[in-house]
Design a protein around this motif. Structure first.
Motif, PDB file in Angstrom:
ATOM      1  N   HIS A  92       5.786 -10.421   4.213  1.00 35.43           N
ATOM      2  CA  HIS A  92       5.948  -8.965   4.297  1.00 35.43           C
ATOM      3  C   HIS A  92       6.923  -8.450   3.264  1.00 35.43           C
ATOM      4  O   HIS A  92       6.661  -7.469   2.536  1.00 35.43           O
ATOM      5  CB  HIS A  92       6.410  -8.588   5.708  1.00 35.43           C
ATOM      6  N   GLU A  93       8.079  -9.127   3.189  1.00 37.07           N
ATOM      7  CA  GLU A  93       9.123  -8.639   2.290  1.00 37.07           C
ATOM      8  C   GLU A  93       8.759  -8.818   0.830  1.00 37.07           C
ATOM      9  O   GLU A  93       9.232  -8.065  -0.028  1.00 37.07           O
ATOM     10  CB  GLU A  93      10.437  -9.362   2.592  1.00 37.07           C
ATOM     11  N   LEU A  94       7.935  -9.806   0.498  1.00 44.55           N
ATOM     12  CA  LEU A  94       7.495  -9.963  -0.889  1.00 44.55           C
ATOM     13  C   LEU A  94       6.332  -9.036  -1.215  1.00 44.55           C
ATOM     14  O   LEU A  94       6.217  -8.514  -2.325  1.00 44.55           O
ATOM     15  CB  LEU A  94       7.094 -11.411  -1.162  1.00 44.55           C
ATOM     16  N   ARG A  95       5.450  -8.869  -0.246  1.00 48.27           N
ATOM     17  CA  ARG A  95       4.266  -8.066  -0.502  1.00 48.27           C
ATOM     18  C   ARG A  95       4.632  -6.598  -0.833  1.00 48.27           C
ATOM     19  O   ARG A  95       4.071  -6.011  -1.767  1.00 48.27           O
ATOM     20  CB  ARG A  95       3.344  -8.120   0.719  1.00 48.27           C
ATOM     21  N   THR A  96       5.578  -6.037  -0.059  1.00 46.78           N
ATOM     22  CA  THR A  96       5.893  -4.614  -0.249  1.00 46.78           C
ATOM     23  C   THR A  96       6.472  -4.341  -1.636  1.00 46.78           C
ATOM     24  O   THR A  96       5.956  -3.486  -2.390  1.00 46.78           O
ATOM     25  CB  THR A  96       6.846  -4.153   0.851  1.00 46.78           C
ATOM     26  N   PRO A  97       7.564  -5.038  -2.045  1.00 45.09           N
ATOM     27  CA  PRO A  97       8.079  -4.736  -3.398  1.00 45.09           C
ATOM     28  C   PRO A  97       7.107  -5.132  -4.501  1.00 45.09           C
ATOM     29  O   PRO A  97       7.015  -4.452  -5.531  1.00 45.09           O
ATOM     30  CB  PRO A  97       9.376  -5.533  -3.483  1.00 45.09           C
ATOM     31  N   LEU A  98       6.374  -6.219  -4.313  1.00 43.10           N
ATOM     32  CA  LEU A  98       5.397  -6.592  -5.338  1.00 43.10           C
ATOM     33  C   LEU A  98       4.305  -5.532  -5.462  1.00 43.10           C
ATOM     34  O   LEU A  98       3.822  -5.235  -6.572  1.00 43.10           O
ATOM     35  CB  LEU A  98       4.781  -7.949  -5.010  1.00 43.10           C
ATOM     36  N   ALA A  99       3.905  -4.981  -4.314  1.00 41.50           N
ATOM     37  CA  ALA A  99       2.900  -3.916  -4.365  1.00 41.50           C
ATOM     38  C   ALA A  99       3.446  -2.693  -5.118  1.00 41.50           C
ATOM     39  O   ALA A  99       2.722  -2.041  -5.906  1.00 41.50           O
ATOM     40  CB  ALA A  99       2.491  -3.535  -2.944  1.00 41.50           C
ATOM     41  N   ILE A 100       4.743  -2.388  -4.880  1.00 44.72           N
ATOM     42  CA  ILE A 100       5.363  -1.254  -5.595  1.00 44.72           C
ATOM     43  C   ILE A 100       5.380  -1.530  -7.088  1.00 44.72           C
ATOM     44  O   ILE A 100       5.034  -0.674  -7.916  1.00 44.72           O
ATOM     45  CB  ILE A 100       6.774  -0.997  -5.046  1.00 44.72           C
ATOM     46  N   ILE A 101       5.812  -2.755  -7.440  1.00 44.25           N
ATOM     47  CA  ILE A 101       5.877  -3.113  -8.860  1.00 44.25           C
ATOM     48  C   ILE A 101       4.493  -3.058  -9.490  1.00 44.25           C
ATOM     49  O   ILE A 101       4.303  -2.527 -10.593  1.00 44.25           O
ATOM     50  CB  ILE A 101       6.502  -4.521  -9.018  1.00 44.25           C
ATOM     51  N   LEU A 102       3.501  -3.622  -8.795  1.00 42.82           N
ATOM     52  CA  LEU A 102       2.143  -3.639  -9.340  1.00 42.82           C
ATOM     53  C   LEU A 102       1.590  -2.230  -9.505  1.00 42.82           C
ATOM     54  O   LEU A 102       1.009  -1.883 -10.549  1.00 42.82           O
ATOM     55  CB  LEU A 102       1.238  -4.464  -8.405  1.00 42.82           C
ATOM     56  N   THR A 103       1.799  -1.403  -8.486  1.00 39.79           N
ATOM     57  CA  THR A 103       1.285  -0.027  -8.557  1.00 39.79           C
ATOM     58  C   THR A 103       1.960   0.756  -9.677  1.00 39.79           C
ATOM     59  O   THR A 103       1.299   1.471 -10.479  1.00 39.79           O
ATOM     60  CB  THR A 103       1.502   0.673  -7.215  1.00 39.79           C
ATOM     61  N   SER A 104       3.296   0.657  -9.754  1.00 46.56           N
ATOM     62  CA  SER A 104       4.030   1.392 -10.789  1.00 46.56           C
ATOM     63  C   SER A 104       3.630   0.908 -12.177  1.00 46.56           C
ATOM     64  O   SER A 104       3.476   1.724 -13.130  1.00 46.56           O
ATOM     65  CB  SER A 104       5.541   1.243 -10.585  1.00 46.56           C
ATOM     66  N   ALA A 105       3.456  -0.404 -12.338  1.00 48.98           N
ATOM     67  CA  ALA A 105       3.054  -0.933 -13.641  1.00 48.98           C
ATOM     68  C   ALA A 105       1.658  -0.448 -14.022  1.00 48.98           C
ATOM     69  O   ALA A 105       1.390  -0.120 -15.189  1.00 48.98           O
ATOM     70  CB  ALA A 105       3.105  -2.456 -13.608  1.00 48.98           C
ATOM     71  N   GLN A 106       0.727  -0.405 -13.059  1.00 45.73           N
ATOM     72  CA  GLN A 106      -0.630   0.096 -13.342  1.00 45.73           C
ATOM     73  C   GLN A 106      -0.585   1.560 -13.761  1.00 45.73           C
ATOM     74  O   GLN A 106      -1.292   1.995 -14.684  1.00 45.73           O
ATOM     75  CB  GLN A 106      -1.515  -0.090 -12.106  1.00 45.73           C
TER      76      GLN A 106
END
Length: 650
Positions: free
Chosen positions: A439-453
């Motif tokens: 959970h804790e990795l998925r949320t920030p990684l999703a933020i990073i991935l979305t912002s990078a896209q």
């Protein structure tokens, strides 16, 4: 050759009375006791109807070699002996067998009529006996010197075996006193032995002890009845004494053989044979008892004594064979039963008429047999009590070992239970950790991935959007970095190796706090640093993680527009760091588990976090020699956590 000579001499000594002819016995006043063996003539009265005069003139008188041994017979036996009296005196005619039913003694001077000297025996009431003694005794007082004749008539349901002696009256009185003293000591020891065995049996209820107690009691009863002591003391008539003695001898046969089997431990060698022999012996003994009780004394006693002979010889031979084969109990059997069996064999062989009644057989069947029986009983008593005590000590040692083994098993079970609980807890923690990390990795990684896209799709986006997306990436990366730091710190806390010990060095606390405050929005954390709080000796890396987790925990639970307060004060040789923030009240159940690993209270269910922050604060505080505690739980007052650390560790 030497053994053959000894055997021939013994046979000659036993048979020498056969070669002598009865002569007048000289009553020498200087001799206290005269044996009458070889002085008598014998006449068997099959019908038992002759009187003294008829018996005197009846044909069939034969010299009697040695003492009388008529075995079990229903005939009356007459004995006649001439006497030569040198001077008047008082003599006692003593018959050694206390179980004679009828004894009549007649006396006459040479050529005169027969006069009744007295009647005695078990068929005669005790108060009518001429002399109060355990066996028939008659006082003979010749009025003048000269030739006399004694005529004795005897009948018995028991074995008609007896010795007859003539005692001077004073010597007889001394003999009875010595005999009373010896009997008192002898049977007193038996009573003591019975008392000891009775107390032992009542205390242990051991079957073997009960069997030996019955055996000892029956043997002592047989001995006191056969000596006439019970009859003398109680006046017990022959009707009862014969039945009592007959049943006792028959019972002693079965009990002694059963005890011999137990002592030789034959049940472990030949279990089927023992299971068959013991009941058969009891059945045989009961049949003989019934014959005795029904009045057929000889029909019951002759089989018992005849059966005893091969049984005792067989047991002795078998024990000797087992001894030679190394069977340990056989050695004690030969010691305890050997002398006793020898006395029983000689007594029964004499009673059955297969051995003569002479000085040797009388000595063996009385004094030697009594001493052998006493030794036999003492040895068996010691064997039973000692064996029981040995088995008791063995059982106690086994019980101690069993209890120790039980304790070890319980300890191992407890350790296994603890290990199982620990394994389950570790597995649950692993599951929680995986779920948390996912959970804790998925949320920030999703933020990073979305912002990078978004940055990649719109490179010409306005600067403010680009800055916002970059800030999202930075915050998510910081969140990931904090999570990695927490996991590494948790692993370091769990490592027992020396390299995991705190790395103590001077630390600037004010600079450390200022650096941590830069990770939060301006004005979010309000710091109050007291005097004397800047320098301390500690592990700066661990302290940074602890303070960051305290501030991050407070930041997550502080409403927007409010601030987190950090107060550092000096308290003697330690520092007190308090982090407080306005928040909802913490439930009592959550307060008890606030510093547990992976625990997240109800207030934290919908907020980010791994459940490691406050747990790491507690572990780091303990590693650094301090402590952490919850001072207030929120609500009307802010939530306040206090961290206490030493300024310098010894």
């Amino acid at each position: 050759m030497r053994y053959y000579r000894a055997t021939l001499l013994l046979l000659a000594w036993l048979l020498c009375p056969l070669l002598t002819q009865a002569q007048a016995l000289l009553l020498n006043p200087d001799v206290p006791m005269l044996e009458t063996a070889g002085q008598w003539q014998r006449l068997d009265d099959a019908a038992g109807l002759l009187d003294a005069g008829q018996a005197d003139v009846a044909p069939g008188w034969q010299p009697l070699p040695g003492h009388l041994n008529a075995s079990f017979t229903q005939a009356a036996v007459w004995l006649r002996m001439p006497l030569q009296v040198e001077q008047p005196g008082s003599w006692m005619l003593l018959l050694g067998n206390a179980l004679l039913d009828e004894v009549e003694v007649h006396v006459r001077r040479s050529g005169g009529p027969w006069q009744l000297l007295g009647r005695s025996g078990e068929e005669v009431p005790r108060h009518a006996w001429p002399v109060d003694y355990r066996s028939p005794a008659f006082q003979f007082e010749p009025p003048a010197a000269g030739s006399y004749e004694l005529l004795v008539r005897l009948r018995a349901r028991n074995a008609l075996v007896t010795r007859i002696d003539l005692w001077q009256r004073l010597a007889f009185d001394n003999h009875t006193r010595r005999e009373a003293l010896s009997f008192g000591l002898y049977f007193g020891l038996y009573l003591l032995l019975i008392g000891v065995q009775l107390v032992f049996w009542l205390g242990t209820r051991a079957p073997l002890s009960g069997l030996f107690l019955a055996y000892l009691s029956v043997c002592v009863l047989n001995e006191v009845v056969s000596l006439g002591l019970v009859q003398q003391l109680t006046g017990l008539p022959g009707f009862w004494s014969d039945r009592l003695l007959g049943c006792g001898i028959a019972a002693a046969l079965a009990i002694s053989m059963q005890l011999a089997c137990r002592q030789l431990d034959l049940a472990s060698l030949y279990p089927r044979l023992v299971r068959q022999i013991v009941p058969l012996l009891w059945l045989f003994s009961l049949c003989c008892m019934l014959l005795v009780v029904s009045g057929h004394y000889a029909a019951g006693m002759v089989p018992v004594q005849a059966m005893t002979l091969p049984l005792t010889l067989g047991f002795l031979a078998f024990a000797l064979w087992l001894w030679r084969r190394g069977h340990a109990p056989a050695r004690f059997f030969m010691l305890a039963f050997g002398i006793f069996y020898a006395g029983v064999l000689i007594s029964f062989l004499r009673n059955l008429g297969w051995l003569p009644m002479n000085a040797l057989t009388a000595l063996v069947s009385t004094h030697a047999s009594a001493l052998g029986t006493m030794a036999h009983m003492l040895l068996l008593s010691g064997w039973i009590i000692g064996g029981y005590e040995h088995r008791r000590r063995v059982r106690e040692r086994e019980q101690v070992l069993l209890e120790a083994e039980l304790v070890q098993r319980q300890l191992r079970e407890s350790e296994l239970s603890e290990a199982l609980v620990l394994e389950r807890r570790v597995r649950q923690e692993q599951r929680d950790f995986v779920a948390m990390v996912s959970h804790e990795l998925r949320t920030p990684l999703a933020i990073i991935l979305t912002s990078a896209q978004q940055l990649a799709r719109n490179l010409a986006a306005p600067p403010d959007k680009t800055l916002a997306r970059s800030r999202n990436i930075r915050e998510a990366a910081q969140r990931l970095l904090a999570l990695v730091d927490d996991c590494l710190a948790d692993d370091r806390m769990a490592d027992p190796q020396p390299h995991a010990e705190p790395r103590l060095q001077p630390c600037d606390l004010h600079a450390l706090v200022d650096g941590l405050c830069l990770d939060f929005a301006p004005g979010r954390v309000v710091c109050h640093l007291g005097g004397g709080t800047q320098q301390l000796i500690t592990d700066a890396g661990l302290l940074r993680i602890a303070l960051r987790n305290l501030l991050a925990n407070a930041d997550r639970h502080t409403p927007e527009g409010e601030s987190v307060r950090l107060d550092v004060t000096r308290q003697g040789e330690g520092l007190e760091i308090q982090v407080s923030n306005p928040s909802e009240p913490i439930a009592q159940a959550d307060q008890d588990q606030l510093f547990e690993r992976y625990y997240r209270g109800r207030n934290a269910q919908h907020r980010p976090g791994a459940g490691l922050g406050l747990y790491l604060v507690r572990r780091i505080a303990e590693r650094l020699g301090g402590s952490v505690a919850l001072l207030t739980a929120g609500g009307e007052q802010p939530v306040c956590l206090r961290l206490v650390l030493p300024v310098a560790r010894a």
